[in-house]
Design an enzyme around this catalytic site. Structure first.
Site, PDB file in Angstrom:
ATOM      1  N   CYS A 213      39.916  40.767  57.708  1.00 23.31           N
ATOM      2  CA  CYS A 213      41.292  40.454  57.316  1.00 23.31           C
ATOM      3  C   CYS A 213      41.302  39.208  56.426  1.00 23.31           C
ATOM      4  O   CYS A 213      40.322  38.457  56.378  1.00 23.31           O
ATOM      5  CB  CYS A 213      42.165  40.211  58.550  1.00 23.31           C
TER       6      CYS A 213
ATOM      7  N   CYS B 279      40.768  35.883  58.179  1.00 24.46           N
ATOM      8  CA  CYS B 279      39.350  35.621  58.498  1.00 24.46           C
ATOM      9  C   CYS B 279      38.642  35.041  57.280  1.00 24.46           C
ATOM     10  O   CYS B 279      37.787  34.156  57.401  1.00 24.46           O
ATOM     11  CB  CYS B 279      38.650  36.905  58.919  1.00 24.46           C
TER      12      CYS B 279
ATOM     13  N   ASP C 205      49.768  47.042  17.111  1.00 25.54           N
ATOM     14  CA  ASP C 205      49.179  46.757  15.808  1.00 25.54           C
ATOM     15  C   ASP C 205      48.875  48.111  15.172  1.00 25.54           C
ATOM     16  O   ASP C 205      48.481  49.057  15.862  1.00 25.54           O
ATOM     17  CB  ASP C 205      47.888  45.951  15.998  1.00 25.54           C
TER      18      ASP C 205
END
Length: 707
Positions: A20, A23, A400
Site C-alpha cells: 500500500c 507502507c 503544427d
C-alpha cells in the site's frame, strides 16, 4: 533543486513487496534514517526507491523488514514473482482461517465462550493480524491515524468486549482486502515490467572478425550486431548491411511491419521478421529508446494526478474524522441517553472498520498506473497522471502543419512549361537548386532523379541566393532565376495574365509555386506541395465529432494554408506564423479555452508544446527532443494514436470518478446503518472489501481499451 535533478544524483533500486501507499511512505522514512543516507524518494507506482548517499542492499532490506520487502539494484534481472496464493501475507491468512474454523467447531461442541474456542479465535487474530498490529500500535503511539490504526483499534476493541469471532473475521477479511490491493497494483505494474522483457539480454556481436555472444551491458557503441530472422534486436543502431521488415509494435505501437534497409535507424526490442541484418550499435543499453520509454513511464507513475492529490488530502482529514465519529458513537448514547455501553462501543468499532479508507486510497493510483501502462504498450508515452487527466479535458487542439498533419516531405505536383522542353527545364532548375538550402529545392532534385535526368552534368556558375526571394545563376553564359511569383512580378514589372491565372489556380489548391525564368521571360511554373498524411482527415473529423476545436498552425501563406485546412477539415487555420507567433497563439488560446493541446514534432515546436496544457510530440521513437519536451509522445508518426489517447484519458477520468464515488458511497450507506443500530463488524468489513474489489476490477477495465 528539482526532483528530476535530485534523481539524477540518486541511485535507484527496485523494491518488491509494497502492499500500500502508506507502507511506501513508512519505508521512505526508514531509509532516510539510515546511516550514510542523505535523502530518499520512493516511487510507489513503479516500486522503486531513489537513495542519495551511501548504503547497502542489506540495510535497505532492514528498513523494509516491517513489510518483508525485497530490494535489488535497478539493473539486476527481474525477480520471478511467486504465485499470488504463495505470498507470505496470504499464507498467514490461510492459517488464521484454519484457526477461526477450529475455534468455531470447538465453540459448537463446547459452547460459545468456552476457553478453547476463545483461544482458537485469539490465535487466529494474533497470527492473521500480527503485522497489522505492529504497524497500528506504532502509529497509535505517534498519534498517526491510517487504515492500520483504525483496524488495530477495532480488532482489539472487539476482543475486549468479547466479540472474538467477529474480531477474527475482521482480521481475515482485512487481509483479503489488502491482498486485493497488492494484486491490483501488481497487475497494473505488470504492463510496465513486461516492457523490460521485450529486448534480449544478450546479442551476437562481431569483433575483429570473430562472432561472440555477449551481455548487453558489455556492448559498446560502434560494435556490429548480427540479427538473424526471427530474432529481436538487443540494442539501438543503424543498419549497415542487409534489408528486412521489422515489427516495431513494442516501441511504436505500429501493427504493420516496417521495411528497413542500409542507413535506417532500428530500435532495441523490435522483431526482425525476414532478412539477416548487420547493425552498427549507436547507443549503450541504458540509453536505448526502450530504456528511455521504461524510465519515463516509471517516472510518470510518481507524478500524482490532480484527483489523486485530492484523495490524498481528503484521506489526511477523513481518517481522524472517522476516529472522532466512532468515539462519539461509542460514548454519547450511553452517557446522554443511558444506552447500553457494549452495544454502542460495538457500533463505534464497526464505524472504524467501515471507515477504513483502503478503497479510497487506491481509487486513483491503480487507475492511473493501469492507463499509463496500457498507453505505453500501444505506443503512446504519457508522462504522468496530471497529463493523463489533462488530455481527457481538452477543449481544443492546435496542430503544427508540416510533419504533423502533412508528411513534411515536399513533392513536385505540377510542371507547366511556356518555352522549351520540360525535361531540359527540370534539369536546369535541379542543377541550380543543388546549391540552395531551401526545403523546396530537395523536391525538385528528387523529381529530376526520378526522371533520370543528367542534371549533375550541367555546369552552374555565379550562383547567388537571394534570401526570401529565390536564387540566380549563370548556365551557358545566360542568367536564370528561380523564385516566387512575387519575385518575378517585381523582376518583370508584371506577369502575363494567362500565367497569373495558372499561378492563382495552383495556389488556391494549396500548392507552393516556383517560377523558372530569365530577366525577360518566364520559362516554367513548378508547383510543390507537402503531402497530407492519409490519417489526418479521418483523425480531425473524429476530433471535431467529439466537440474538440481543431486549429492548424503554419508558416505558409494564408491562401495555401486555407486550401490545405479545407482538405483536412480543421475548424480554424492560422497562417504566416513564425515559431514565436505559434507560442503567442497558444498562450492566447489557453486564455479562451483553458484546456489546450499542441501537437508538433517536438523540435521547432518546443516553445508552443511547453506553453500548452498538454504538449503532444509526433514520432517520439529515437527522437530525444520529442521525448524530453512533450508531455505525451506518440512513438510512431501515426495521428490515429491521438483519438485513442483521448479515449483512454476520458475513460480513466470516468473510472477515477466512479472509484471515488463507489468507495465513499458504499461506506456512507454502511454508516447510515448506525442510526437504527444495524451496523455490525461483518457488514462493515464486507463493505470495505466490496469497495476495494469494486475499485480494483473497475480500474483494470482500462487494460481492455485498444487503439
Amino acid at each position: 533543486m528539482s526532483e528530476s535533478f535530485m534523481k539524477e544524483e540518486m541511485k535507484a533500486y527496485r523494491v518488491q513487496g509494497f502492499s500500500c501507499a502508506s507502507c511506501a511512505n513508512i519505508f521512505e522514512n526508514n531509509v532516510k534514517r539510515l546511516q550514510g543516507v542523505e535523502d530518499a524518494k520512493v516511487n510507489f507506482g513503479a516500486s522503486k526507491v531513489y537513495v542519495k548517499g551511501q548504503t547497502s542492499l542489506e540495510e535497505l532490506e532492514k528498513a523494509g523488514a516491517f513489510e518483508n520487502l525485497k530490494v535489488r539494484d535497478e539493473k539486476e534481472q527481474k525477480i520471478e514473482h511467486k504465485p499470488f496464493w504463495k505470498h507470505k501475507e496470504n499464507i498467514k491468512a490461510y492459517i488464521a482461517v484454519i484457526l477461526l474454523v477450529t475455534g468455531w467447531v470447538l465453540g459448537k461442541q463446547s459452547g460459545e465462550g468456552h476457553l478453547l474456542s476463545t483461544i482458537g479465535y485469539g490465535a487466529s487474530i494474533l497470527i492473521g493480524g500480527y503485522t497489522l498490529f505492529i504497524k497500528g500500535l506504532r502509529n497509535l503511539s505517534r498519534l498517526q491515524f491510517d487504515m492500520n490504526t483504525l483496524m488495530t483499534i477495532a480488532i482489539i476493541g472487539a476482543a475486549i468486549i468479547g466479540e472474538w469471532v467477529e474480531g477474527a473475521a475482521v482480521v481475515i477479511l482485512f487481509a483479503i482486502s489488502e491482498a486485493l490491493e497488492r494484486y491490483s497494483m501488481d497487475k497494473a505494474r505488470q504492463s510496465i515490467e513486461s516492457l523490460m522483457d521485450i529486448a534480449p539480454k544478450e546479442a551476437l556481436i562481431r569483433r575483429e572478425n570473430e562472432e561472440i555472444r555477449i551481455h548487453v551491458e558489455d556492448i559498446q557503441i560502434g560494435d556490429i550486431m548480427i540479427v538473424k530472422p526471427g530474432q529481436k534486436l538487443a540494442m539501438d543502431g543503424t543498419v549497415i548491411k542487409g534489408a528486412s521488415t521489422l515489427n516495431q509494435a513494442a516501441i511504436t505501437g505500429e501493427s504493420v511491419p516496417v521495411t528497413k534497409t542500409i542507413n535506417d535507424e532500428v530500435f532495441a526490442g523490435t522483431l526482425n521478421e525476414e532478412g539477416l541484418l548487420e547493425v552498427r550499435v549507436t547507443r549503450r543499453v541504458e540509453d536505448t529508446t526502450l530504456s528511455k520509454i521504461i524510465h519515463l513511464v516509471e517516472e510518470a507513475q510518481a507524478e500524482r494526478a490532480p484527483s489523486q492529490a485530492f484523495v490524498d488530502k481528503f484521506a489526511k482529514y477523513y481518517t481522524p474524522a472517522i476516529v472522532m465519529l466512532a468515539m462519539f458513537i461509542a460514548v454519547i448514547p450511553p452517557i446522554f441517553f443511558s444506552e447500553d455501553w457494549s452495544t454502542w462501543i460495538y457500533q463505534g468499532l464497526a464505524v472504524l472498520v467501515v471507515g477504513c479508507p483502503c478503497a479510497l486510497v487506491i481509487s486513483t493510483p491503480v487507475a492511473v498506473v493501469t492507463a499509463i501502462g496500457n498507453a505505453a504498450k500501444n505506443g503512446v508515452l504519457i508522462k504522468g497522471g496530471v497529463y493523463l487527466e489533462e488530455i481527457g479535458k481538452l477543449k481544443a487542439i492546435a496542430f503544427d502543419k508540416t510533419g504533423t498533419l502533412t508528411k513534411g516531405i515536399p513533392a513536385v505536383t505540377d510542371i507547366v512549361t511556356f518555352l522549351g522542353n520540360e525535361d531540359e527545364l527540370i534539369s536546369l532548375t535541379a542543377a541550380m537548386e543543388k546549391g540552395s538550402q531551401h526545403p523546396l529545392a530537395s523536391a525538385i532534385i528528387k523529381k529530376a532523379e526520378e526522371k533520370g535526368l543528367p542534371f549533375n552534368d550541367i555546369s552552374v556558375e555565379a550562383f547567388q541566393s537571394m534570401t526570401g526571394k529565390g536564387i540566380k545563376a549563370s548556365v551557358n553564359n545566360e542568367i536564370y532565376y528561380v523564385g516566387s511569383p512575387s519575385f518575378f512580378e517585381a523582376l518583370h514589372q508584371q506577369i502575363k495574365s494567362d500565367q497569373k491565372v495558372i499561378v492563382d489556380d495552383l495556389q488556391a489548391a494549396g500548392k507552393t509555386v516556383m517560377v523558372l525564368g530569365t530577366a525577360t521571360e518566364i520559362l516554367a511554373l513548378i508547383a510543390v506541395a507537402d503531402e497530407i498524411r492519409e490519417s489526418s482527415k479521418a483523425v480531425i473529423s473524429q476530433l471535431n465529432r467529439h466537440g474538440i476545436e481543431t486549429v492548424m498552425l503554419t508558416g505558409d501563406n494564408q491562401r495555401t494554408a486555407k486550401a490545405i485546412g479545407q482538405q483536412i477539415g480543421v475548424t480554424n487555420v492560422e497562417a504566416d506564423l513564425l515559431p514565436a507567433d505559434k507560442l503567442a497563439f497558444i498562450k492566447e488560446f489557453r486564455g479562451t479555452h483553458q484546456h489546450v493541446a499542441m501537437v508538433g514534432d517536438g523540435v521547432n515546436d518546443a516553445p508552443a508544446l511547453a506553453a500548452s496544457t498538454a504538449g503532444v510530440a509526433m514520432g517520439g521513437a529515437g527522437t530525444d527532443t520529442a521525448l524530453e519536451t512533450a508531455d505525451i509522445a506518440l512513438m510512431s508518426d501515426d495521428l490515429n494514436k491521438l483519438p485513442y489517447t483521448i479515449q483512454l484519458s476520458r475513460k480513466a477520468l470516468t473510472i477515477i470518478k466512479q472509484n471515488i464515488t463507489f468507495s465513499l458511497g458504499i461506506k456512507a450507506v454502511a454508516l447510515w446503518l448506525v442510526v437504527p443500530g444495524w451496523l455490525t463488524l461483518w457488514i462493515a468489513i464486507f463493505a470495505d472489501i466490496g469497495a476495494t474489489l469494486l475499485v480494483t476490477l473497475n480500474s483494470l477495465r482500462l487494460l481492455r481499451i485498444k487503439k
